[in-house]
Write a protein that holds these residues in place. Structure first.
Motif, PDB file in Angstrom:
ATOM      1  N   UNK A   1     106.981  72.165  40.304  1.00  0.00           N
ATOM      2  CA  UNK A   1     105.904  71.442  40.376  1.00  0.00           C
ATOM      3  C   UNK A   1     106.000  70.453  39.201  1.00  0.00           C
ATOM      4  N   UNK A   2     107.074  70.270  38.358  1.00  0.00           N
ATOM      5  CA  UNK A   2     106.790  69.252  37.183  1.00  0.00           C
ATOM      6  C   UNK A   2     107.929  68.306  37.561  1.00  0.00           C
ATOM      7  N   UNK A   3     107.484  66.942  37.108  1.00  0.00           N
ATOM      8  CA  UNK A   3     108.552  65.874  37.053  1.00  0.00           C
ATOM      9  C   UNK A   3     109.592  66.160  35.729  1.00  0.00           C
ATOM     10  N   UNK A   4     110.774  65.472  35.771  1.00  0.00           N
ATOM     11  CA  UNK A   4     111.686  65.282  34.693  1.00  0.00           C
ATOM     12  C   UNK A   4     112.086  66.873  34.517  1.00  0.00           C
ATOM     13  N   UNK A   5     112.532  67.403  35.244  1.00  0.00           N
ATOM     14  CA  UNK A   5     113.141  68.790  35.177  1.00  0.00           C
ATOM     15  C   UNK A   5     114.578  68.747  34.487  1.00  0.00           C
ATOM     16  N   UNK A   6     115.337  67.697  35.002  1.00  0.00           N
ATOM     17  CA  UNK A   6     116.528  67.424  34.003  1.00  0.00           C
ATOM     18  C   UNK A   6     116.741  66.014  33.939  1.00  0.00           C
TER      19      UNK A   6
END
Length: 392
Positions: A189-194
């Motif tokens: 659900x979060x952006x910028x996981x990697x």
């Protein structure tokens, strides 16, 4: 009638009017008002349906024979081929580079509808007539892109797959036992996981401030290094290596503190020593130092854990305590070479020195010594009183 006369005149001009199978040469544009069938199997009264041009025989080819002779002009020959001409050949349509003997484009018979679809936007669809991005692949089960190095250029053959389905997106090492070294599961659900930015890797941050930066806001930011081998062995699970002092920093940001008093601690190796330092708003102050010889120096007091119930020998002062007579203490020392209840030099050299236990043992001896001294003081007092009585 006008067209017939013109056609006969053209045929006569090349001397072929008397031959039923002679080539026909038209010295003007050819316009057919209707459909045309070309091939040895075309029939008189051919039913064209909606066909404008029909090729009909057992070897269907359209050849583009470029007769350019100038070196500055392209002259490659091409061909449109429908089906192989050999027995057992492929049912296919292809574009052939006949000059170089190559077939850069082939479509086999019974290929699914919209196997390749180019939309007016320039988007290309594989399995869809509605591509919404530059390349859009649709498949009923795990659409996949394969990258195969086939060895034709002299390099070792190797194959990778990039695919995705309802369970995960993954990269598959086909030659490596179809292992999945990289996977992303749905539901993040979060952006910028990697994120890789400025040669730095960010986990849940698009602006990493170090080589690896993990940033969470839900209380779950953590690092875990786990070796799950079933074989018990000592292993190095983390190494900090630097051309100079290697530091490990711990900072408490829960309270705004401009001076940073006691909020930041560092563990580091400097000058051959392991140091624990604080940063009270200025240069680091060493709170603990351990050198290569095992010497430990601390800048404050040393406390045993207050949460542990220590066996403090106050029991020595209780009435029921059985204080060993000094004669027995002497005998014990003569026989064993150390005090009762105190480990010998051999024991300490063999198993090490328990500082807490030794402190309690020494306190017990001090308290026993105090009792011996008080007992001797009582005897001395009584002897003095008797002496005073005799002298008086």
């Amino acid at each position: 009638m006008k067209h017939t006369k013109k056609l006969l005149a053209s045929v006569a001009a090349i001397g072929l009017a008397g031959s039923a199978y002679a080539d026909q040469v038209f010295l003007d544009d050819l316009i057919v008002e209707g459909s045309a069938c070309i091939g040895i199997d075309c029939a008189n009264g051919e039913n064209f349906g909606f066909d404008t041009i029909r090729l009909k025989e057992n070897n269907l080819r359209i050849k583009f024979d470029d007769t350019s002779t100038s070196a500055s002009f392209p002259s490659n020959d091409w061909q449109l081929t429908a089906n192989d001409s050999s027995n057992g050949g492929a049912n296919k349509f292809s574009i052939d580079d006949t000059t170089n003997g190559r077939v850069p484009f082939t479509v086999e018979a019974n290929t699914p509808t919209n196997a390749l679809f180019v939309e007016d936007t320039g988007h290309v669809g594989f399995g869809t007539n509605n591509p919404v991005v530059n390349l859009h692949a649709v498949e009923g089960n795990t659409p996949t892109l394969r990258l195969e190095q086939d060895g034709s250029s002299g390099f070792t053959p190797y194959t990778w797959d990039m695919a995705g389905n309802e369970t995960n997106f993954f990269i598959r090492d086909v030659n490596g036992g179809s292992a999945l070294p990289f996977r992303i599961f749905p539901g993040n659900s979060n952006d910028d996981g990697l994120v890789i930015r400025n040669s730095r890797v960010g986990v849940y941050t698009d602006n990493p401030q170090s080589a690896l930066h993990v940033r969470k806001t839900d209380g779950t930011a953590a690092l875990l290094v786990e070796e799950a081998s079933t074989t018990a062995a000592a292993r190095t699970l983390m190494t900090l290596s630097n051309n100079g002092s290697a530091n490990f920093e711990l900072t408490d940001t829960s309270v705004a503190d401009a001076a940073n008093t006691g909020r930041t601690w560092k563990m580091k190796n400097t000058g051959g020593k392991f140091l624990l330092t604080t940063f009270p708003g200025g240069p680091g102050e060493t709170e603990m130092a351990l050198d290569q010889d095992g010497n430990l120096t601390i800048s404050g007091d040393f406390f045993a854990s207050s949460g542990t119930q220590l066996s403090v020998p106050d029991y020595v002062f209780e009435d029921e305590y059985d204080l060993m007579p000094l004669s027995e203490v002497r005998a014990f020392i003569e026989e064993n070479g150390h005090l009762p209840n105190v480990p010998s030099a051999g024991e300490i050299n063999s198993t090490g020195l328990n500082m807490t236990e030794m402190q309690m043992n020494l306190l017990e001896k001090v308290e026993e010594l105090t009792l011996y001294t008080l007992e001797q003081d009582q005897i001395i007092r009584e002897l003095n009183e008797r002496l005073n009585d005799l002298e008086g």
